[in-house]
Design a protein around this motif. Structure first.
Motif, PDB file in Angstrom:
ATOM      1  N   GLN A  91     -89.373  -7.952  34.412  1.00  0.00           N
ATOM      2  CA  GLN A  91     -89.034  -9.366  34.272  1.00  0.00           C
ATOM      3  C   GLN A  91     -90.107 -10.088  33.739  1.00  0.00           C
ATOM      4  O   GLN A  91     -89.818 -10.897  32.880  1.00  0.00           O
ATOM      5  CB  GLN A  91     -88.897  -9.757  35.854  1.00  0.00           C
ATOM      6  N   SER A  92     -91.275 -10.035  34.141  1.00  0.00           N
ATOM      7  CA  SER A  92     -92.369 -10.539  33.598  1.00  0.00           C
ATOM      8  C   SER A  92     -92.493 -10.447  31.762  1.00  0.00           C
ATOM      9  O   SER A  92     -92.723 -11.285  31.198  1.00  0.00           O
ATOM     10  CB  SER A  92     -93.865 -10.220  34.104  1.00  0.00           C
ATOM     11  N   PHE A  93     -92.164  -9.052  31.377  1.00  0.00           N
ATOM     12  CA  PHE A  93     -92.070  -8.639  29.969  1.00  0.00           C
ATOM     13  C   PHE A  93     -90.881  -9.543  29.364  1.00  0.00           C
ATOM     14  O   PHE A  93     -91.107 -10.192  28.354  1.00  0.00           O
ATOM     15  CB  PHE A  93     -91.727  -7.193  30.008  1.00  0.00           C
ATOM     16  N   ILE A 131     -89.571 -12.239  30.320  1.00  0.00           N
ATOM     17  CA  ILE A 131     -89.781 -13.596  30.013  1.00  0.00           C
ATOM     18  C   ILE A 131     -90.518 -14.302  28.923  1.00  0.00           C
ATOM     19  O   ILE A 131     -90.348 -14.948  28.165  1.00  0.00           O
ATOM     20  CB  ILE A 131     -90.531 -14.391  31.389  1.00  0.00           C
TER      21      ILE A 131
END
Lengths: 199, 871
Positions: free
Chosen positions: A51-53, A55
């Motif tokens: 998810q961090s990637f 975004i």
């Protein structure tokens, strides 16, 4: 020592396609609970990384950074502290390829770099054996021949020993695996013939 | 829970598989029928929620398959795996009986015996047989050696001296005498292929004996045994030599009599009783060192592209590094077991480091070199400080995204933290920011490690910088993401922010780089603040940042505990001022803000309890804060802050507690609190005048009244010109909340209920505040009687409008009037001497300039907690 090896999905379903525990005490009535706990932790770690990637990936301008990040999303390591499910602490090393995740449960003093190395060549051998480079995208293929996955594991990680395999050892293992499986098939045919003769 | 309908297997399907298997058992079926049944059984164990147990007949059937020389490998593999999977359920009874009957005399039984993890005692009896077999049969040796790993892990007591020696004799042969030719591959039936010599990675002929880093076209049994033996060495040495030594040391240290794992064996007990250090067989030790040295030489051999195609080259260069790392690990163990080898290994380690330092390599081998250095630090004369600087100051800084390398390093630091602190304190004082980078990038994976590591990082030179770094951890995480994803120099959006970004991503600690430990809060620099706020608001928070927000309060708690237990008065004073300043300078995620602010207030109170003289050190901050606060206080953040300050002033603004407090300071304190109290009471009074006849705005009414008042306030907003800022803010807030909640929940009933809760909370907070104000004024007045009249005037205003106040407020007001009318009694209660208070404020760090962390500093009060709130 490797105490467990899991092949599982890394989505909400968290299906275990194969699990192998090399230590007797891990094969008790809590083994499913234990494997689910590990898989769920792997999934949580992977999901947050992904998810961090996602975004920020639209803003990536540097290709090198992008490759590094993509690589780092699909691998991970974490410690499992001592608990009622694990009498001694363990270390988990995992690697995701397409729809499958390959997870090793290690004793804390195991060589983790060797574990990472094992995952690489195991996945390579698995793909070659199933003659399908995308076996990781079709995990149900594994269920058609679980006994062959079993042989692959037993040969590449005998009794939980991480083998320090160079490319020649890997080649040797590949030949041995194929020969064992072929012989099995041959032996099976022989048995069928013997049975038929008896009748 | 699985969403796939096939997983888990439905119960009927599992039952069907088991019934079919029972039929196979009864008919003693063979061939495909048996394999199909075993395969289904394996899958059912994998996918059934409720796993059926095998009965005695079924288990015996499976064991017989394994032992039957006519069974195919596929049948044997499936059978043994099924039996192993169910071994925990059967507790081995049936296996024991069946295997006992077979006497385990034949090869198949023996392998079955090993394979099924028969209990250690029975296995111990089989050891002589295993040894005699492996000494004469290479094929069996190849099969048996991998079994030693689980046996070592589960039954280490089996390997007594005699057994150890016998196995080690075998290992020596395996390690140094493997064939130098590949296995002969049988060619066509009319021609036997000639043996191909073993080579090095560069394609040249094998230079010495065979190792894992040699290349064989087709591995012979003894070559595979060589590979397996090398894989086993570390756990063999650690389990059988180092662990007992460590345990003995621990035992001597702690005088514990009980030990796990080795407790039941008589010989082991005897060995332990005699306090004998288990010595490593000299020949075995020499051969291991010889083997490791050879692999270390081979680890730098250039890989021939002719011999290894590109894909193989990757595997080979990788294995070179891994084997190098493993060899250093083994040599480190050897030195721990036999310190006589240290000098020899040191020169090798030094060479490896010199060789590797200029190349771009992973951290793993360096971690192993550091481990060797730290384990033998007293005997090693070579200065490894440059290596430490290079690893923690440079390499680690750019590898925070590589979780495997970071994990290895963190584990190393955690295991050896005491030795590292004593010998290389700069790792923690100077390079601690590298650790925070790792945490900011991997907050979920490494939270456990950090909870353990944090106390080691805090020391007198950097504790303030660590406090800021902890509070700014979510920002560090965000900046790390941006620094990787965007090309900063080209990016216009980030140009104005680059100065802050550079500061947040700095490599070296500000305190260690001479910038002073106080000059480290970028929030204090107004020119950057708006840029920072824009930046934080304009970037979406990733789950990584959210995870950082979650872990910060937990880490802060540990941080404060360390400070409370070990810091000096001076350090607590400095920290208190910083805490006060940072209260509103926080990453703006609401849940993070609430938790951190709550913790800061809690700890501020704790610091004051242990060190009331802080009232003087913080008097300027307190006064300016009170004077800057308007009565329109947002109930979420500032009420708690105001209540805490007011309570602290009331409690500690006492010359008998802190002699440096002048009359002027106390008078300013009183004046500031008095103004706030007046403003509040005026709000109530005005609201009464403007809404005559109605039960309008007040403090601490019951829930329904309060809620109704808020609604009516909203309706009459336009008519009332005299409303205060407080009322307007409250109404705006309620309208906003109303809209937000209606949007979120839709349901009017639920929204109203939530609003009611919020209003109730507001009422409670305001009651708490007014009671604290009354108490603070009363306490100060009881110590300085010139303030009594002014306090009574305020309290009498409350009593005049008693219908507007909660009974708790009225009760306190009445108590205060009674007390102030008897100043002697009031003084007796609130004007205590310092000696009457806690005596536990004895901070005493002997060497305040020490660079050691708090945990290592000599501290008279080390065993005495700072205050009695936590311990």
């Amino acid at each position: 020592m490797v105490v467990g090896f899991l092949i599982h999905s890394l989505d909400e379903t968290q299906i275990t396609y194969f699990s192998y525990f090399f230590s007797a005490h891990l094969n008790d009535e809590h083994s499913i609970k234990r494997q689910n706990l590990i898989i769920s932790q792997v999934y949580q770690n992977y999901d947050k990384k992904l998810q961090s990637f996602n975004i920020l990936q639209t803003n990536i301008e540097n290709n090198y950074s992008k490759q590094l990040m993509e690589k780092s999303v699909g691998v991970g390591v974490f410690r499992v502290p001592e608990s009622s499910l694990f009498q001694k602490p363990k270390v988990v090393v995992w690697k995701k390829v397409l729809n499958l995740c390959y997870t090793l449960i290690l004793s804390p003093d195991e060589n983790r770099m060797a574990a990472q190395h094992f995952l690489k060549f195991f996945i390579q051998l698995l793909n070659e054996h199933f003659k399908n480079n995308t076996v990781s995208s079709k995990p149900k293929l594994l269920l058609t021949k679980p006994e062959e996955v079993l042989i692959l594991i037993e040969k590449t990680i005998p009794n939980g020993n991480l083998v320090y395999a160079n490319s020649f050892v890997v080649k040797n293992l590949r030949t041995e695996i194929e020969a064992t499986i072929l012989n099995k098939k041959k032996n099976l045919k022989d048995l069928e013939i013997k049975k038929a003769i008896k009748k | 829970m699985s969403k796939n309908p096939s997983f888990p297997f439905p119960e009927e399907k599992t039952q069907k598989i088991f019934s079919k298997f029972q039929l196979v058992v009864e008919n003693k079926s063979q061939g495909n029928e048996l394999v199909d049944s075993l395969r289904s059984l394996l899958l059912s164990y994998q996918f059934s929620k409720k796993k059926p147990r095998l009965n005695k007949e079924q288990k015996t059937f499976l064991i017989n398959i394994i032992k039957n020389p006519n069974s195919t490998s596929i049948m044997k593999s499936l059978s043994s795996h099924i039996l192993r999977t169910t071994s925990g359920y059967s507790k081995g009874n049936v296996l024991q009986i069946t295997l006992k009957k077979s006497n385990g005399e034949d090869l198949e039984s023996l392998i079955c015996f090993l394979d099924l993890w028969v209990d250690g005692k029975r296995l111990e009896k089989k050891i002589p047989q295993i040894l005699s077999w492996i000494s004469r049969d290479q094929l069996l040796t190849e099969q048996v050696i991998p079994f030693l790993s689980p046996i070592l892990s589960d039954h280490p007591f089996i390997f007594q001296k005699k057994t150890r020696d016998a196995f080690e004799k075998q290992f020596i042969a395996c390690l140094t005498r493997a064939s130098l030719n590949s296995a002969v591959i049988t060619g066509s039936f009319w021609r036997q292929a000639s043996p191909i010599p073993v080579t090095e990675f560069d394609g040249s002929k094998c230079l010495d004996f065979f190792t894992v880093l040699n290349c064989s076209q087709s591995y012979t049994n003894d070559q595979m045994t060589n590979v397996y033996t090398f894989s086993l060495l570390y756990s063999w040495l650690k389990t059988l030599y180092l662990d007992p030594i460590e345990k003995q040391k621990q035992k001597e240290k702690e005088k514990e009599e009980e030990e796990e794992g080795f407790g039941n064996n008589e010989e082991f007990q005897k060995e332990k009783g005699n306090k004998k250090i288990i010595k490593l067989n000299e020949r075995f030790c020499e051969d291991i060192i010889k083997y490791c040295l050879r692999t270390l030489d081979q680890a730098v051999t250039k890989i021939s592209t002719e011999q290894s195609p590109k894909e193989a080259e990757v595997i080979d260069s990788n294995i070179q590094e891994i084997v190098e790392m493993e060899s250093i690990r083994i040599l480190t163990l050897i030195c721990q077991i036999d310190p006589g080898q240290i000098q020899k290994v040191t020169s090798i380690t030094k060479k490896i480091y010199e060789r590797r330092k200029t190349q771009k390599h992973s951290l793993h081998p360096f971690v192993e070199i550091m481990n060797f250095v730290i384990m033998n630090i007293e005997q090693i004369k070579y200065d490894f400080q440059p290596m430490i600087e290079s690893i923690f100051g440079e390499k680690l800084f750019d590898l925070y995204y590589n979780s495997l390398e970071c994990f290895d390093l963190l584990e190393f630091v955690l295991i050896n933290r005491e030795l590292l602190l004593e010998n290389y304190p700069s790792i923690f004082s100077k390079h601690f920011l590298a650790f925070f980078r790792i945490l900011a990038w991997n907050p979920d994976e490494f939270s456990l490690e950090f909870l353990e590591l944090l106390p080691t990082l805090i020391h007198p030179e950097n504790y303030l910088e660590i406090f800021h770094t902890l509070l700014d951890l979510p920002i560090l995480s965000l900046c790390l993401e941006l620094s990787l994803y965007k090309d900063l120099e080209k990016n216009v959006d980030l140009a104005s922010f680059s100065e802050i970004l550079n500061y947040i991503l700095r490599k070296e600690s500000s305190s260690s780089s001479g910038k002073g430990k106080n000059n480290i809060n970028f929030w204090d620099q107004n020119e950057y603040l708006s840029v920072l706020q824009d930046f934080l608001e304009s970037n979406k928070h990733s789950p990584r940042v959210i995870s950082c927000c979650k872990i910060v309060p937990i880490l802060l708690q540990i941080y404060f505990d360390v400070l409370i237990s070990y810091a000096s008065i001076k350090e607590i004073q400095e920290l208190s001022i910083i805490m006060f300043n940072r209260y509103f300078q926080l990453f703006s995620k609401q849940s993070f803000l609430n938790q951190v602010q709550k913790l800061i207030l809690e700890k501020t109170m704790s610091f004051f309890a242990g060190n009331p003289s802080l009232i003087f050190d913080l008097n300027e901050q307190f006064i300016s804060t009170l004077q800057s606060l308007s009565p329109g206080i947002d109930y979420i953040g500032k009420i708690d802050f105001l209540i805490s300050i007011t309570w602290i002033i009331g409690e500690y603004a006492n010359k008998k507690i802190e002699s440096r407090l002048s009359n002027e300071i106390i008078s300013t304190f009183f004046g500031a609190i008095e103004v706030i109290a007046f403003e509040y009471l005026t709000i109530v009074e005005k609201s009464k005048k403007s809404k005559k006849g109605s039960t309008n705005y007040s403090m601490g009414l019951n829930e329904s009244q309060f809620h109704k008042q808020k609604q009516s306030q909203s309706q009459t907003q336009s008519q009332s010109q005299s409303q205060t800022k407080f009322q307007i803010e409250n109404e705006n807030k309620i309208n906003f909340e109303n809209q937000f909640l209606m949007k979120k929940f839709g349901n009017k009933f639920e929204t109203q209920s939530l609003l009611k809760q919020i209003s109730t909370e507001q009422g409670k907070n305001q009651t708490r505040l007014l009671i604290t104000l009354i108490l603070a004024l009363t306490k100060i007045a009881s110590r300085n009687h010139s303030f009594i009249q002014r306090t009574l005037v305020i309290i009498s205003k409350i009593m005049q409008h008693s219908e507007k106040y909660n009974f708790l407020i009225l009760e306190k007001a009445e108590e205060a009037i009674k007390l102030l009318n008897n100043p002697g009694i009031a003084s007796l209660l609130f004007d205590m001497e310092k000696s009457a208070r806690s005596q536990k404020n004895s901070y005493n760090i002997s060497d305040e300039k020490s660079s050691l962390p708090f945990l290592l500093l000599e501290n008279d009060s080390q065993n005495e907690s700072f205050h009695n709130f936590f311990f």
